[in-house]
Design a protein around this motif. Structure first.
Motif, PDB file in Angstrom:
ATOM      1  N   PHE A  24       0.791  -1.155  -0.105  1.00  0.00           N
ATOM      2  CA  PHE A  24       0.043  -0.086  -0.013  1.00  0.00           C
ATOM      3  C   PHE A  24       0.818   1.258  -0.086  1.00  0.00           C
ATOM      4  O   PHE A  24       0.527   2.180  -0.861  1.00  0.00           O
ATOM      5  CB  PHE A  24      -0.836  -0.019   1.165  1.00  0.00           C
ATOM      6  N   HIS A  72      -4.566   4.030  -4.613  1.00  0.00           N
ATOM      7  CA  HIS A  72      -4.007   2.869  -4.139  1.00  0.00           C
ATOM      8  C   HIS A  72      -3.801   1.911  -5.144  1.00  0.00           C
ATOM      9  O   HIS A  72      -3.491   0.714  -5.003  1.00  0.00           O
ATOM     10  CB  HIS A  72      -4.388   2.510  -2.609  1.00  0.00           C
ATOM     11  N   ASN A 203      -9.422  -2.887   6.560  1.00  0.00           N
ATOM     12  CA  ASN A 203      -8.240  -2.157   5.937  1.00  0.00           C
ATOM     13  C   ASN A 203      -8.503  -0.832   6.258  1.00  0.00           C
ATOM     14  O   ASN A 203      -8.830  -0.061   5.460  1.00  0.00           O
ATOM     15  CB  ASN A 203      -8.172  -2.395   4.491  1.00  0.00           C
ATOM     16  N   VAL A 206      -6.509   2.012   4.217  1.00  0.00           N
ATOM     17  CA  VAL A 206      -7.165   2.644   3.026  1.00  0.00           C
ATOM     18  C   VAL A 206      -8.157   3.581   3.280  1.00  0.00           C
ATOM     19  O   VAL A 206      -8.381   4.773   2.669  1.00  0.00           O
ATOM     20  CB  VAL A 206      -7.849   1.310   2.278  1.00  0.00           C
TER      21      VAL A 206
END
Length: 320
Positions: A24, A72, A203, A206
């Protein structure tokens, strides 16, 4: 019994960034070109990766979101494609409108394709769209389908009029209190960020990256600075829609319809209807262990699915 409300996912971090995996951080280190261009009567915020002349890939975000929802994921395609992610009008850094129509949003797509060189590659550009972004994208597929090589939608339910009348998938009202609140600090605002429709998210790195690009600094009534959201709170009440199911049936380009296996927007009834309504030859892909926000829930699985669709369509183009 009513279910417990889903808490704001970033509140516990008090402004700190959640830990992120190496892939990431590596992806976000690939900074896009950030610029604006004119089109369809507005100034459009646009992000671009990769060289002009390569196959075009247009990435369209969902409602109340912005172009950086793709930051991303886009770098995974930048070596092979010219990748572009604009913000819709009323969202991100693109101008707001007094009223919004699908014709306006399709005009923004046309302007973005022309301004960023997406149509300069050896094949027609492919469009990938999430959530609300698939409604203008599917209208484009029905109206300007010959301009693109295909459309891949992500967790976007194309419902009949009867189904739309029965279902409430959490579309925000025309004005929510949090839309108009100006927070004293960036950290305070970040702690209030929520997904729409609401869902838990694992996540959080993110979510955090998206949330940080969702805010803008403004002046408060007392002259001090504060922070609020980067979308028009009246957008939904000022938007004129088309029938998305009719556009789905009328699409004149290749389609790949994807959804999250655990999405509240895709019960079996919706899956069956979309399969019936889509033109013959359309692809249908379920992303495992994903809810509505597939870009957050299963980003690497989504990259794999996108690569598979692009490879399949590129093979078809070469065989012609």
């Amino acid at each position: 019994m009513a279910s417990e409300p889903i808490p704001a996912p970033l509140a516990a971090f008090a402004g700190a960034k959640p830990p992120a995996p190496a892939w990431f951080d590596k992806a976000l280190a690939v900074e896009p070109e950030r610029f604006t261009h004119q089109g369809a009567g507005v100034t459009i915020e646009t992000l671009a990766w990769g060289q002009r002349g390569k196959p075009g890939l247009l990435l369209l975000h969902g409602g109340s979101a912005h172009a950086d929802w793709w930051s991303h994921l886009a770098p995974f395609f930048a070596e092979t494609h010219r990748v572009v992610a604009p913000s819709w009008s009323g969202m991100g850094g693109t101008d707001w409108r007094p009223a919004y129509t699908m014709d306006d949003l399709m005009g923004e797509m046309l302007a973005t394709i022309a301004a960023t060189g997406l149509d300069e590659g050896p094949v027609k550009p492919v469009v990938v769209s999430h959530s609300f972004g698939s409604f203008p994208a599917m209208a484009f597929a029905a109206t300007h389908g010959a301009r693109i090589g295909g459309l891949m939608t992500i967790d976007s339910p194309f419902l009949s009029k009867e189904m739309r009348a029965k279902r409430d998938f959490g579309r925000p009202p025309s004005r929510e209190p949090r839309d108009t609140i100006v927070y004293d600090t960036f950290e305070q605002a970040l702690a209030r960020f929520r997904l729409m429709p609401a869902q838990p998210a694992d996540n959080l790195y993110v979510v955090d990256a998206i949330a940080r690009r969702s805010l803008r600094e403004v002046k408060k009534a007392d002259g001090t600075s504060g922070w609020t959201w980067r979308f028009d709170p009246f957008m939904w009440s000022r938007m004129t829609r088309r029938d998305p199911a009719e556009d789905l049936a009328a699409a004149t380009c290749r389609l790949a319809i994807t959804w999250g296996s655990d999405s509240v927007l895709f019960p079996e009834e919706v899956k069956a209807y979309v399969r019936r309504q889509a033109p013959a030859g359309s692809l249908f892909i379920e992303i495992p262990e994903a809810q509505h926000h597939v870009l957050i829930d299963q980003p690497l699985a989504l990259v794999t699915a996108m690569r598979a669709v692009l490879s399949a369509w590129e093979a078809e183009d070469k065989a012609r």
